[in-house]
Design a protein around this motif. Structure first.
Motif, PDB file in Angstrom:
ATOM      1  N   ARG A 288     126.107  39.694-103.523  1.00 39.98           N
ATOM      2  CA  ARG A 288     125.724  41.075-103.228  1.00 39.98           C
ATOM      3  C   ARG A 288     124.845  41.162-101.978  1.00 39.98           C
ATOM      4  O   ARG A 288     124.943  42.104-101.204  1.00 39.98           O
ATOM      5  N   ASN A 289     123.997  40.157-101.766  1.00 34.59           N
ATOM      6  CA  ASN A 289     123.065  40.185-100.639  1.00 34.59           C
ATOM      7  C   ASN A 289     123.517  39.326 -99.453  1.00 34.59           C
ATOM      8  O   ASN A 289     122.746  39.105 -98.526  1.00 34.59           O
ATOM      9  N   ASN A 290     124.735  38.834 -99.524  1.00 34.10           N
ATOM     10  CA  ASN A 290     125.321  38.027 -98.431  1.00 34.10           C
ATOM     11  C   ASN A 290     124.430  36.851 -98.034  1.00 34.10           C
ATOM     12  O   ASN A 290     124.185  36.610 -96.852  1.00 34.10           O
ATOM     13  N   ILE A 291     123.948  36.157 -99.012  1.00 36.29           N
ATOM     14  CA  ILE A 291     123.124  34.970 -98.741  1.00 36.29           C
ATOM     15  C   ILE A 291     124.067  33.806 -98.480  1.00 36.29           C
ATOM     16  O   ILE A 291     124.947  33.526 -99.295  1.00 36.29           O
TER      17      ILE A 291
ATOM     18  N   ASP B 203     115.620  32.473 -98.040  1.00 35.38           N
ATOM     19  CA  ASP B 203     116.539  33.601 -98.250  1.00 35.38           C
ATOM     20  C   ASP B 203     116.506  34.080 -99.692  1.00 35.38           C
ATOM     21  O   ASP B 203     116.407  35.284 -99.962  1.00 35.38           O
TER      22      ASP B 203
ATOM     23  N   GLN C 166     112.115  41.273-102.893  1.00 36.33           N
ATOM     24  CA  GLN C 166     112.475  42.663-102.560  1.00 36.33           C
ATOM     25  C   GLN C 166     112.890  43.436-103.820  1.00 36.33           C
ATOM     26  O   GLN C 166     112.610  44.610-103.952  1.00 36.33           O
ATOM     27  N   ASN C 167     113.559  42.746-104.730  1.00 31.51           N
ATOM     28  CA  ASN C 167     114.054  43.416-105.931  1.00 31.51           C
ATOM     29  C   ASN C 167     112.983  43.624-107.000  1.00 31.51           C
ATOM     30  O   ASN C 167     113.173  44.356-107.943  1.00 31.51           O
TER      31      ASN C 167
ATOM     32  N   LEU D 229     124.040  37.870-107.370  1.00 30.59           N
ATOM     33  CA  LEU D 229     122.920  38.193-106.478  1.00 30.59           C
ATOM     34  C   LEU D 229     123.180  37.632-105.079  1.00 30.59           C
ATOM     35  O   LEU D 229     122.962  38.324-104.076  1.00 30.59           O
TER      36      LEU D 229
ATOM     37  N   VAL E 159     114.969  37.808-101.135  1.00 28.45           N
ATOM     38  CA  VAL E 159     115.783  38.791-101.861  1.00 28.45           C
ATOM     39  C   VAL E 159     115.177  39.066-103.242  1.00 28.45           C
ATOM     40  O   VAL E 159     115.116  40.216-103.677  1.00 28.45           O
TER      41      VAL E 159
END
Length: 188
Positions: free
Chosen positions: A161-164, A179, A186-187, A158, A183
């Motif tokens: 994939r979300n560039n955290i 952050d 949002q999911n 996760l 995310v």
């Protein structure tokens, strides 16, 4: 046969004057004679060595002319990269090469030059990491797994994939709470 004459001579090795008993004597002693002979042999060896070095240097200068065809090893030396990288470039199709036998690949010099004429690939420069935020605004990986009920692999995928951004501090890896929560919300 002995001689009664005394001729003043100069030794050819040590350049001292001495009294010789013949007109053909060249050295003042046996020691000077042997030293001069050894010096002559040494000088001949040095001349032969110098000649060999000059010939080798001339051959190297001839070889350093740019060759029209290069082996993989020569191409790697020319570009200052390893041979494995040259093989990868050949297999990717950026350089055209000809396989002459099972173990011999030849590259045309113009093909190597074409690489630099192609559009340049932008090199991504790593930015200096920002100063990590205070740990009270972050979750450790363990805390995030417990709070959101994720497995370790699921959490890392996760984040990736979300560039955290992750922050390392000592033994712990931190992620900003804001952050991660953004995310996950949002999911849902």
């Amino acid at each position: 046969m002995s001689s009664n004459i005394a001729v003043k001579r100069i030794c050819e090795f040590c350049l001292n004057t001495f009294i010789a008993k013949t007109t053909v004597t060249r050295y003042c002693s046996l020691k000077c004679n042997s030293r001069h002979a050894k010096k002559k042999v040494r000088d001949l060896k040095i001349k032969a060595s110098d000649l060999e070095v000059k010939q080798t240097a001339a051959l190297i200068e001839v070889k350093q002319e740019p060759a029209e065809f290069l082996t993989v090893k020569e191409a790697s030396k020319l570009l200052n990269i390893c041979t494995r990288t040259i093989y990868n470039i050949i297999y990717s199709g950026k350089i055209k090469a000809v396989r002459l036998s099972g173990r011999k690949i030849i590259i045309k010099r113009t093909e190597v030059d074409k690489i630099f004429e192609q559009s340049e690939i932008p090199v991504k420069i790593r930015e200096k990491p920002k100063k990590p935020p205070h740990p009270k605004y972050c979750y450790t990986m363990d805390e995030a797994q417990e709070k959101f009920n994720f497995s370790e692999k699921a959490l890392y995928s996760l984040i990736k994939r979300n560039n955290i951004p992750k922050y390392q501090s000592g033994w712990y890896t931190y992620v900003l709470k804001s952050d991660l929560e953004r995310v996950i919300n949002q999911n849902r």
